[in-house]
Design an enzyme around this catalytic site. Structure first.
Site, PDB file in Angstrom:
ATOM      1  N   ASP A 161      36.391  15.043 -52.278  1.00 61.97           N
ATOM      2  CA  ASP A 161      35.392  15.742 -53.083  1.00 61.97           C
ATOM      3  C   ASP A 161      36.022  16.514 -54.233  1.00 61.97           C
ATOM      4  OD1 ASP A 161      36.609  17.618 -51.426  1.00 61.97           O
ATOM      5  OD2 ASP A 161      34.819  18.056 -50.261  1.00 61.97           O
ATOM      6  N   HIS A 200      29.797  20.921 -42.111  1.00 60.80           N
ATOM      7  CA  HIS A 200      29.897  19.908 -43.175  1.00 60.80           C
ATOM      8  C   HIS A 200      31.242  19.182 -43.114  1.00 60.80           C
ATOM      9  CE1 HIS A 200      31.562  22.848 -46.536  1.00 60.80           C
ATOM     10  NE2 HIS A 200      32.531  22.389 -45.779  1.00 60.80           N
ATOM     11  N   GLU A 219      26.489  18.603 -46.813  1.00 61.84           N
ATOM     12  CA  GLU A 219      25.935  19.829 -46.248  1.00 61.84           C
ATOM     13  C   GLU A 219      24.800  19.516 -45.263  1.00 61.84           C
ATOM     14  OE1 GLU A 219      27.624  22.314 -46.707  1.00 61.84           O
ATOM     15  OE2 GLU A 219      27.960  22.935 -48.767  1.00 61.84           O
ATOM     16  N   ASN A 254      29.507  25.353 -41.154  1.00 62.24           N
ATOM     17  CA  ASN A 254      28.165  24.810 -40.923  1.00 62.24           C
ATOM     18  C   ASN A 254      28.221  23.337 -40.505  1.00 62.24           C
ATOM     19  OD1 ASN A 254      28.790  23.430 -43.271  1.00 62.24           O
ATOM     20  ND2 ASN A 254      27.200  24.369 -44.529  1.00 62.24           N
TER      21      ASN A 254
HETATM   22  P1  PGA Z   1      38.594  25.266 -45.037  1.00 65.39           P
HETATM   23  O1  PGA Z   1      37.387  24.331 -45.444  1.00 65.39           O
HETATM   24  O2  PGA Z   1      39.705  24.344 -44.651  1.00 65.39           O
HETATM   25  O3  PGA Z   1      38.921  26.033 -46.291  1.00 65.39           O
HETATM   26  O4  PGA Z   1      38.123  26.116 -43.913  1.00 65.39           O
HETATM   27  C1  PGA Z   1      37.096  23.235 -44.623  1.00 65.39           C
HETATM   28  C2  PGA Z   1      35.838  22.595 -45.122  1.00 65.39           C
HETATM   29  O5  PGA Z   1      34.978  23.321 -45.649  1.00 65.39           O
HETATM   30  O6  PGA Z   1      35.703  21.382 -44.956  1.00 65.39           O
END
Ligand code: PGA
Length: 248
Positions: free
Chosen positions: A67, A138, A143, A136
């Site tokens: 992404d 994702h 999302e 959450n």
């Molecule tokens: P993070 O993000 O590694 O910064 O916790 C993970 C994600 O949102 O996929």
């Protein structure tokens, strides 16, 4: 699905780097699906060390990232292209021309999505897809939603994601509101998926994704249907699964 319990973040990172190293050793021209965020930083550090000590060769590896924020250029210090360059690509012998991250500045979003989708399809998906997971649930920037989106698309980020990522920006207002992301179909087309989770902030998402119902409200839950998923989670990230008695 295999769940590998790590002691802590450092242990998770080391174990993840061993699995990625094995893939590169076995398949020197593999396609690595790569992820950004706090979670994989330690993994990239280990991979860089292995390269520096002469144990790994990335010269024939190709990479596709999950992404990118819409609106950020590759040299913006919070863009995911910049993250990949500074945490990984600049320190190993991968050919930058073989590293792909969605273009945050694409003039036409639909064309940009279609092109990135075609690229992933031309690779027949990643050989190994590295994933983090959002609080959450994702994966990539897919999302919580009423559906699983198949292909690359532009997504409005959830409020909780904007808040979680505000720590990297001067203020919450500076966090881009939209991003390009691989869809669930693109992620599921990977031959092997390696998901990392560390910390109590991920414990509910880990429990819901791997022990709950398969639902687009928890996008990571779709991974229960993938034939080759490896989860490396530390004790904190597994704390709810343990409390509930689903892990021994
Ligand atoms: P993070 O993000 O590694 O910064 O916790 C993970 C994600 O949102 O996929």
């Amino acid at each position: 699905m295999r769940i590998i319990e790590a002691k802590d973040y450092a242990d998770m990172s080391k174990k993840a780097s061993e699995i990625i190293s094995a893939k590169v050793l076995l398949t020197p021209n593999c396609v690595l699906g790569l992820a950004t965020g706090s979670t994989p930083i330690g993994t990239y550090e280990h991979l860089v060390k292995k390269y520096q000590s002469g144990d790994l060769d990335f010269s024939n590896v190709r990479s596709i990232n999950l992404d990118e924020y819409k609106g950020l250029s590759g040299d913006h210090d919070q863009s995911y292209r910049y993250f990949m360059d500074t945490h990984f690509f600049n320190h190993v012998n991968i050919d930058k021309a073989n590293t792909f991250v969605p273009n945050g500045l694409a003039k036409d979003s639909d064309t940009a999505c279609a092109e990135y989708n075609a690229l992933i399809e031309s690779f027949h998906g990643a050989d190994l897809q590295l994933l983090g997971i959002g609080g959450n649930g994702h994966i990539g920037f897919n999302e919580p939603s009423d559906e699983f989106k198949k292909g690359v698309h532009c997504v409005k980020l959830a409020e909780s994601t904007i808040k979680a990522n505000a720590r990297f920006f001067e203020s919450e207002e500076d966090v881009p509101k939209y991003a390009y992301t691989m869809g669930i179909g693109n992620i599921m087309s990977a031959k092997t998926i390696l998901l990392l989770a560390s910390g109590t902030a991920k414990a509910q998402a880990v429990y819901d994704s791997f022990f709950g119902a398969i639902t687009p409200k928890v996008q990571g839950s779709i991974l229960q249907l993938h034939p080759d998923v490896i989860v490396i989670a530390d004790q904190d990230a597994l704390s709810i699964a343990k409390e509930k008695g689903v892990l021994v």
